[in-house]
Design a protein around this motif. Sequence first.
Motif, PDB file in Angstrom:
ATOM      1  N   LEU A  36       0.873  -1.176   0.000  1.00 16.43           N
ATOM      2  CA  LEU A  36       0.000   0.000   0.000  1.00 16.43           C
ATOM      3  C   LEU A  36       0.908   1.223   0.000  1.00 16.43           C
ATOM      4  O   LEU A  36       1.640   1.458   0.965  1.00 16.43           O
ATOM      5  CB  LEU A  36      -0.892   0.015   1.232  1.00 16.43           C
ATOM      6  N   VAL A  37       0.877   2.003  -1.061  1.00 16.13           N
ATOM      7  CA  VAL A  37       1.823   3.095  -1.262  1.00 16.13           C
ATOM      8  C   VAL A  37       1.089   4.424  -1.257  1.00 16.13           C
ATOM      9  O   VAL A  37      -0.008   4.546  -1.809  1.00 16.13           O
ATOM     10  CB  VAL A  37       2.586   2.914  -2.601  1.00 16.13           C
ATOM     11  N   GLY A  38       1.691   5.434  -0.650  1.00 13.85           N
ATOM     12  CA  GLY A  38       1.117   6.771  -0.649  1.00 13.85           C
ATOM     13  C   GLY A  38       1.726   7.623   0.443  1.00 13.85           C
ATOM     14  O   GLY A  38       2.458   7.133   1.311  1.00 13.85           O
ATOM     15  N   GLU A  39       1.418   8.903   0.419  1.00 15.74           N
ATOM     16  CA  GLU A  39       1.941   9.835   1.417  1.00 15.74           C
ATOM     17  C   GLU A  39       1.140   9.732   2.714  1.00 15.74           C
ATOM     18  O   GLU A  39       0.101   9.079   2.787  1.00 15.74           O
ATOM     19  CB  GLU A  39       1.839  11.270   0.876  1.00 15.74           C
ATOM     20  N   SER A  40       1.637  10.413   3.749  1.00 17.97           N
ATOM     21  CA  SER A  40       0.884  10.514   4.998  1.00 17.97           C
ATOM     22  C   SER A  40      -0.469  11.155   4.716  1.00 17.97           C
ATOM     23  O   SER A  40      -0.555  12.131   3.960  1.00 17.97           O
ATOM     24  CB  SER A  40       1.649  11.367   6.013  1.00 17.97           C
ATOM     25  N   GLY A  41      -1.513  10.606   5.326  1.00 12.31           N
ATOM     26  CA  GLY A  41      -2.855  11.144   5.109  1.00 12.31           C
ATOM     27  C   GLY A  41      -3.580  10.518   3.942  1.00 12.31           C
ATOM     28  O   GLY A  41      -4.718  10.909   3.638  1.00 12.31           O
ATOM     29  N   SER A  42      -2.965   9.531   3.294  1.00 12.39           N
ATOM     30  CA  SER A  42      -3.625   8.924   2.137  1.00 12.39           C
ATOM     31  C   SER A  42      -4.616   7.831   2.533  1.00 12.39           C
ATOM     32  O   SER A  42      -5.367   7.346   1.694  1.00 12.39           O
ATOM     33  CB  SER A  42      -2.579   8.338   1.178  1.00 12.39           C
ATOM     34  N   GLY A 217      11.581   2.039  -3.487  1.00 11.08           N
ATOM     35  CA  GLY A 217      12.685   1.083  -3.521  1.00 11.08           C
ATOM     36  C   GLY A 217      12.356  -0.169  -2.737  1.00 11.08           C
ATOM     37  O   GLY A 217      12.665  -1.288  -3.164  1.00 11.08           O
ATOM     38  N   VAL A 218      11.715  -0.009  -1.584  1.00 14.29           N
ATOM     39  CA  VAL A 218      11.275  -1.156  -0.785  1.00 14.29           C
ATOM     40  C   VAL A 218      10.207  -1.932  -1.545  1.00 14.29           C
ATOM     41  O   VAL A 218      10.213  -3.172  -1.566  1.00 14.29           O
ATOM     42  CB  VAL A 218      10.747  -0.688   0.587  1.00 14.29           C
ATOM     43  N   VAL A 219       9.288  -1.226  -2.187  1.00 13.21           N
ATOM     44  CA  VAL A 219       8.234  -1.874  -2.979  1.00 13.21           C
ATOM     45  C   VAL A 219       8.849  -2.742  -4.082  1.00 13.21           C
ATOM     46  O   VAL A 219       8.446  -3.895  -4.282  1.00 13.21           O
ATOM     47  CB  VAL A 219       7.292  -0.822  -3.585  1.00 13.21           C
ATOM     48  N   ALA A 220       9.847  -2.195  -4.764  1.00 15.22           N
ATOM     49  CA  ALA A 220      10.468  -2.929  -5.870  1.00 15.22           C
ATOM     50  C   ALA A 220      11.134  -4.219  -5.406  1.00 15.22           C
ATOM     51  O   ALA A 220      11.204  -5.201  -6.157  1.00 15.22           O
ATOM     52  CB  ALA A 220      11.493  -2.038  -6.577  1.00 15.22           C
ATOM     53  N   ASN A 221      11.623  -4.237  -4.164  1.00 18.70           N
ATOM     54  CA  ASN A 221      12.315  -5.409  -3.647  1.00 18.70           C
ATOM     55  C   ASN A 221      11.398  -6.425  -2.984  1.00 18.70           C
ATOM     56  O   ASN A 221      11.821  -7.551  -2.735  1.00 18.70           O
ATOM     57  CB  ASN A 221      13.390  -4.978  -2.646  1.00 18.70           C
ATOM     58  N   MET A 222      10.167  -6.014  -2.659  1.00 18.94           N
ATOM     59  CA  MET A 222       9.315  -6.873  -1.831  1.00 18.94           C
ATOM     60  C   MET A 222       8.002  -7.294  -2.471  1.00 18.94           C
ATOM     61  O   MET A 222       7.534  -8.410  -2.241  1.00 18.94           O
ATOM     62  CB  MET A 222       8.995  -6.141  -0.510  1.00 18.94           C
ATOM     63  N   ALA A 223       7.364  -6.427  -3.232  1.00 14.10           N
ATOM     64  CA  ALA A 223       5.945  -6.615  -3.547  1.00 14.10           C
ATOM     65  C   ALA A 223       5.690  -7.343  -4.868  1.00 14.10           C
ATOM     66  O   ALA A 223       6.453  -7.206  -5.830  1.00 14.10           O
ATOM     67  CB  ALA A 223       5.239  -5.263  -3.567  1.00 14.10           C
ATOM     68  N   GLU A 224       4.608  -8.136  -4.877  1.00 13.82           N
ATOM     69  CA  GLU A 224       4.064  -8.696  -6.119  1.00 13.82           C
ATOM     70  C   GLU A 224       2.909  -7.841  -6.635  1.00 13.82           C
ATOM     71  O   GLU A 224       2.683  -7.770  -7.845  1.00 13.82           O
ATOM     72  CB  GLU A 224       3.555 -10.125  -5.903  1.00 13.82           C
ATOM     73  N   LYS A 225       2.179  -7.198  -5.705  1.00 10.50           N
ATOM     74  CA  LYS A 225       1.081  -6.314  -6.076  1.00 10.50           C
ATOM     75  C   LYS A 225       1.282  -4.948  -5.447  1.00 10.50           C
ATOM     76  O   LYS A 225       1.888  -4.836  -4.373  1.00 10.50           O
ATOM     77  CB  LYS A 225      -0.271  -6.871  -5.595  1.00 10.50           C
ATOM     78  N   VAL A 226       0.759  -3.894  -6.074  1.00  5.90           N
ATOM     79  CA  VAL A 226       0.861  -2.533  -5.567  1.00  5.90           C
ATOM     80  C   VAL A 226      -0.500  -1.860  -5.642  1.00  5.90           C
ATOM     81  O   VAL A 226      -1.203  -1.975  -6.660  1.00  5.90           O
ATOM     82  CB  VAL A 226       1.890  -1.702  -6.373  1.00  5.90           C
ATOM     83  N   VAL A 227      -0.867  -1.190  -4.551  1.00  2.41           N
ATOM     84  CA  VAL A 227      -2.059  -0.343  -4.527  1.00  2.41           C
ATOM     85  C   VAL A 227      -1.611   1.050  -4.121  1.00  2.41           C
ATOM     86  O   VAL A 227      -1.063   1.240  -3.030  1.00  2.41           O
ATOM     87  CB  VAL A 227      -3.114  -0.876  -3.529  1.00  2.41           C
ATOM     88  N   VAL A 228      -1.788   2.021  -4.987  1.00  2.00           N
ATOM     89  CA  VAL A 228      -1.378   3.405  -4.733  1.00  2.00           C
ATOM     90  C   VAL A 228      -2.592   4.192  -4.249  1.00  2.00           C
ATOM     91  O   VAL A 228      -3.614   4.248  -4.943  1.00  2.00           O
ATOM     92  CB  VAL A 228      -0.782   4.065  -6.000  1.00  2.00           C
ATOM     93  N   MET A 229      -2.466   4.805  -3.042  1.00  2.00           N
ATOM     94  CA  MET A 229      -3.583   5.539  -2.459  1.00  2.00           C
ATOM     95  C   MET A 229      -3.233   7.020  -2.316  1.00  2.00           C
ATOM     96  O   MET A 229      -2.077   7.390  -2.075  1.00  2.00           O
ATOM     97  CB  MET A 229      -3.953   4.965  -1.090  1.00  2.00           C
ATOM     98  N   HIS A 230      -4.264   7.854  -2.449  1.00  2.00           N
ATOM     99  CA  HIS A 230      -4.113   9.299  -2.273  1.00  2.00           C
ATOM    100  C   HIS A 230      -5.447   9.862  -1.793  1.00  2.00           C
ATOM    101  O   HIS A 230      -6.483   9.631  -2.422  1.00  2.00           O
ATOM    102  CB  HIS A 230      -3.688   9.951  -3.590  1.00  2.00           C
ATOM    103  N   LYS A 231      -5.420  10.533  -0.637  1.00  2.00           N
ATOM    104  CA  LYS A 231      -6.623  11.128  -0.044  1.00  2.00           C
ATOM    105  C   LYS A 231      -7.763  10.122   0.087  1.00  2.00           C
ATOM    106  O   LYS A 231      -8.916  10.416  -0.218  1.00  2.00           O
ATOM    107  CB  LYS A 231      -7.065  12.351  -0.859  1.00  2.00           C
ATOM    108  N   GLY A 232      -7.414   8.916   0.535  1.00  2.00           N
ATOM    109  CA  GLY A 232      -8.430   7.913   0.842  1.00  2.00           C
ATOM    110  C   GLY A 232      -8.951   7.127  -0.331  1.00  2.00           C
ATOM    111  O   GLY A 232      -9.797   6.251  -0.165  1.00  2.00           O
ATOM    112  N   ARG A 233      -8.444   7.384  -1.515  1.00  2.00           N
ATOM    113  CA  ARG A 233      -8.915   6.676  -2.704  1.00  2.00           C
ATOM    114  C   ARG A 233      -7.761   5.921  -3.365  1.00  2.00           C
ATOM    115  O   ARG A 233      -6.606   6.331  -3.263  1.00  2.00           O
ATOM    116  CB  ARG A 233      -9.524   7.659  -3.723  1.00  2.00           C
TER     117      ARG A 233
END
Length: 590
Positions: A36-42, A217-233
Amino acid sequence: MTPLLSVENLSIGFGDAEPVVQNVNFEVAPGETLALVGESGSGKTVTCRAVLRILPRIARIATGRITLNGGEAPLTLTELSERKMRDIRGDRVSMIFQEPMRSLSPLHKIGNQVSEVLWLHRGMSEKEAKREVLQTFDRVGFPDPERAYGSYPFELSGGMRQRAMIAMAMVSKPDLLIADEPTTALDVTTQAQVLGLIKELQQEIGMALILVTHDLGVVANMAEKVVVMHKGRVMESGSAADVLRAPAHPYTQQLFDAAPAIPDRAAVGLPMPGDDLILEMKNVSKTYTMRAGSAWKPEVKIHACRGVDLKLARGKTLAIVGESGSGKTTAARIALGAELPDPGGEVLFRPSGDEQQIAVHQMTRAARTAFQREAQMVFQDPYSSLSPRMRVLDAMTEPLEIHKIGSTSEQRDKAAEMLQRVGLNSDMLKRFPHAFSGGQRQRLSIARAMMLDPSLLVCDEPTSALDVSVQEQILTLLEEIQERLNLSYLFISHDLAVVARIADEVAVMRQGLVVEQAPPETLFYNPQHPYTKALIAAQPEPDIDRPIDLKLVAQGAGSPDNWSEAFRFSDTVIPSLIELEPGHKVRRHV
């Protein structure tokens, strides 16, 4: 394959306000890693806390369904009773929290807190639990597991406390591990080893992982799936390969652009000149005496710093890099006069080029007060460095009141001016710190440190707790302030990408010793010491085709006994720091 966890149309609100998380959907299979990727508050952390039902009382799950499979029958976590949820938390589903000091009890020893999971969910005896916990402590990188087992949280560094949290979550070998920024407080070598450990556990027991992070960089080394979130969506989701190689959403691309990286040789600064020195540390050592585990054992001596020699030129940045416990912060505290060096060490400070040097380690009370106006510190954690009971105005003007500078109106004007310098509005002076984001609080910390117009700023991991986009803003701010005011920075960090951008010279520390020192363009492209090579190899890159070389990291970041003969050292045999070429020093046997 049936997913281990599925989240469907999840919306979460606070009180009667609009939901802060809206229509989130994702699945994670056994043995799979979802980032789960995104800034603080996402909304990343709120989403994960909903899985364990540990949301604040005011929060409500407006819509959605969370289902946990893998047992005798599927469990709808959003409908389970609190009693049944207690059986799941820490057993089938564990969580690593971002802030370890808030998650660990200050009244209980680390070993007892980690063992509690095994007592409650596995019915182990104290002896069996201790053996299991010590093995886990060793795997997460504690140099002395037995000592850590008997320590209280306040006796460990931030990185060590985070390792304890990781051990607590993984000791029960859960079906699903939710890791909320698990490596933010760790140095890059420990981060690489911990990520490798989590991967090993996944292979051993088929554990699924939800990784909350802002580090691609951590995502590239660890994840098979990615979900990018921003402002709760959810802005973008898919396989890690597709999202990282060809991000489709502008927000994902923005995260890529803000990610720090070790730059090309041409992009790195010039060597630091040594004619006008603002700070000089000569043969600085610091030894602490720690209590033994029992009354009949002798006290333990800890060598935090050993023979440190550093020079900081006026208007330049000297970065000290190393893992948690390497002595970086101790060296910074000695430079500020907050700690005294062992006999024989010297700390010399020159306020301006035409003034006499001040012996920081021998200052009188009056001299110390004057010195504190010239040297200030920006701390690592923007949340704990500001008092929650003081308005911003009071926190900002406090240094001026202590040093009896200016009238009340002049102090207020100065505070407003400093807020504007760091990119904040003077209207914010009436607010309390809790009303600000992490990046804004760090700006406030920098503004407060600037109130006395210092000539030296000691920055202790000022960006490690921040999102990549906010980190980029803070680094740009520090660069602008330095250029405008000719400030000198002693910059403490474990992030080589940050150091490569801001430093004029880099000193690498390991076990209290400077093991290599050079300008960035030399250090990053011609490293000589095995530990320096490990730091560079451990830096994660947002490139799925360039994974971290864990073998190289383990060799350089492991025991000095694993290094080649030329670089080995012990408590009794320490090689000299020799100059291989102008400006490039390495600790090795001749």
